[in-house]
Design an enzyme around this catalytic site. Structure first.
Site, PDB file in Angstrom:
ATOM      1  N   GLU A   1      43.369 -23.000  38.523  1.00  0.00           N
ATOM      2  CA  GLU A   1      41.995 -23.315  38.901  1.00  0.00           C
ATOM      3  C   GLU A   1      41.351 -22.084  39.567  1.00  0.00           C
ATOM      4  OE1 GLU A   1      41.891 -26.887  41.105  1.00  0.00           O
ATOM      5  OE2 GLU A   1      39.702 -26.957  41.136  1.00  0.00           O
TER       6      GLU A   1
ATOM      7  N   ARG B   1      58.918 -30.047  39.022  1.00  0.00           N
ATOM      8  CA  ARG B   1      59.196 -31.442  38.680  1.00  0.00           C
ATOM      9  C   ARG B   1      59.674 -31.629  37.240  1.00  0.00           C
ATOM     10  NH1 ARG B   1      54.958 -31.733  42.157  1.00  0.00           N
ATOM     11  NH2 ARG B   1      53.524 -31.876  40.415  1.00  0.00           N
TER      12      ARG B   1
HETATM   13  P1  AMP Z   1      48.170 -28.350  34.119  1.00  0.00           P
HETATM   14  O1  AMP Z   1      48.598 -26.938  33.860  1.00  0.00           O
HETATM   15  O2  AMP Z   1      46.762 -28.443  34.621  1.00  0.00           O
HETATM   16  O3  AMP Z   1      48.416 -29.260  32.934  1.00  0.00           O
HETATM   17  O4  AMP Z   1      49.016 -28.869  35.332  1.00  0.00           O
HETATM   18  C1  AMP Z   1      50.270 -29.270  35.132  1.00  0.00           C
HETATM   19  C2  AMP Z   1      51.138 -29.133  36.354  1.00  0.00           C
HETATM   20  O5  AMP Z   1      50.488 -29.437  37.592  1.00  0.00           O
HETATM   21  C3  AMP Z   1      52.260 -30.096  36.182  1.00  0.00           C
HETATM   22  O6  AMP Z   1      53.459 -29.388  36.353  1.00  0.00           O
HETATM   23  C4  AMP Z   1      52.042 -31.164  37.228  1.00  0.00           C
HETATM   24  O7  AMP Z   1      53.242 -31.401  37.867  1.00  0.00           O
HETATM   25  C5  AMP Z   1      50.989 -30.631  38.180  1.00  0.00           C
HETATM   26  N1  AMP Z   1      49.826 -31.523  38.376  1.00  0.00           N
HETATM   27  C6  AMP Z   1      48.547 -31.272  37.998  1.00  0.00           C
HETATM   28  N2  AMP Z   1      47.713 -32.247  38.357  1.00  0.00           N
HETATM   29  C7  AMP Z   1      48.458 -33.181  38.971  1.00  0.00           C
HETATM   30  C8  AMP Z   1      48.179 -34.456  39.596  1.00  0.00           C
HETATM   31  N3  AMP Z   1      46.943 -34.974  39.626  1.00  0.00           N
HETATM   32  N4  AMP Z   1      49.202 -35.132  40.116  1.00  0.00           N
HETATM   33  C9  AMP Z   1      50.455 -34.624  40.081  1.00  0.00           C
HETATM   34  N5  AMP Z   1      50.785 -33.435  39.541  1.00  0.00           N
HETATM   35  C10 AMP Z   1      49.809 -32.709  38.985  1.00  0.00           C
END
Ligand code: AMP
Length: 170
Positions: free
Chosen positions: A95, A58
């Site tokens: 995770e 995205r």
């Molecule tokens: P992080 O590495 O945890 O910051 O996750 C970031 C990536 O996961 C991004 O590229 C987001 O597109 C996706 N992502 C994580 N949580 C969500 C959520 N609750 N809703 C939509 N996309 C998410």
């Protein structure tokens, strides 16, 4: 324009307990999408950004639109094995388990000013891995720009010292 109204919460996607922030209503709204790109760009005009770096998938929606607006180049970061030329890699924590992101080794040059772009900042793990790739190539991360930030997950913990902007906060 209230952009938050164009974000749809989808509970339990992609798995139980996650509230997924669905950006497709915003993307499908001409005024909303334009306002999002314009507002993201506003904060970086005149900041001498050489390239926008964004991660699949995205980030590829917002990164190129912003690059056209700011008049800079666009560099894709992809999951392991997708980029055709020589790459450098960064492993990062998910995770459950780990994953690997890659960038072409010549995609950014030493000293270049880089803006990192994505749709959602959640835990900050992905963004941190991207920062590491840019730093390994001796370029400078001048900022990180997101449409949405999930502040309750404390993403700034992992990204100390970086300038972060996001349009919509939860
Ligand atoms: P992080 O590495 O945890 O910051 O996750 C970031 C990536 O996961 C991004 O590229 C987001 O597109 C996706 N992502 C994580 N949580 C969500 C959520 N609750 N809703 C939509 N996309 C998410």
């Amino acid at each position: 324009m209230n952009l938050k109204k164009l974000i749809r919460d989808v509970p339990d996607f992609p798995k139980q307990g996650i509230i997924f922030k669905d950006i497709t209503p915003l993307l499908g709204n001409a005024k909303g999408f334009k306002a999002a790109i314009n507002n993201m760009a506003k904060k970086y005009k005149g900041k001498q950004i050489n390239k926008i770096v964004a991660m699949e998938s995205r980030g590829f929606i917002f990164g190129p639109a912003l690059a056209l607006k700011l008049g800079c180049g666009f560099v894709p970061i992809r999951k392991k094995g997708k980029l055709p030329y020589k790459t450098i890699k960064e492993e990062y924590q998910l995770e459950y388990g780990t994953d690997i992101l890659e960038i072409h080794e010549d995609a950014v040059k030493p000293g270049e000013n880089i803006l990192i772009v994505d749709d959602v900042l959640a835990t900050g793990g992905t963004a941190k891995a991207v920062c590491s790739l840019i730093t390994k190539l001796d370029a400078k991360v001048v900022g990180l720009c997101f449409l949405i930030e999930l502040s309750f997950l404390n993403p700034y913990e992992k990204l100390k010292g970086y300038e972060i902007t996001s349009l919509i906060k939860y």
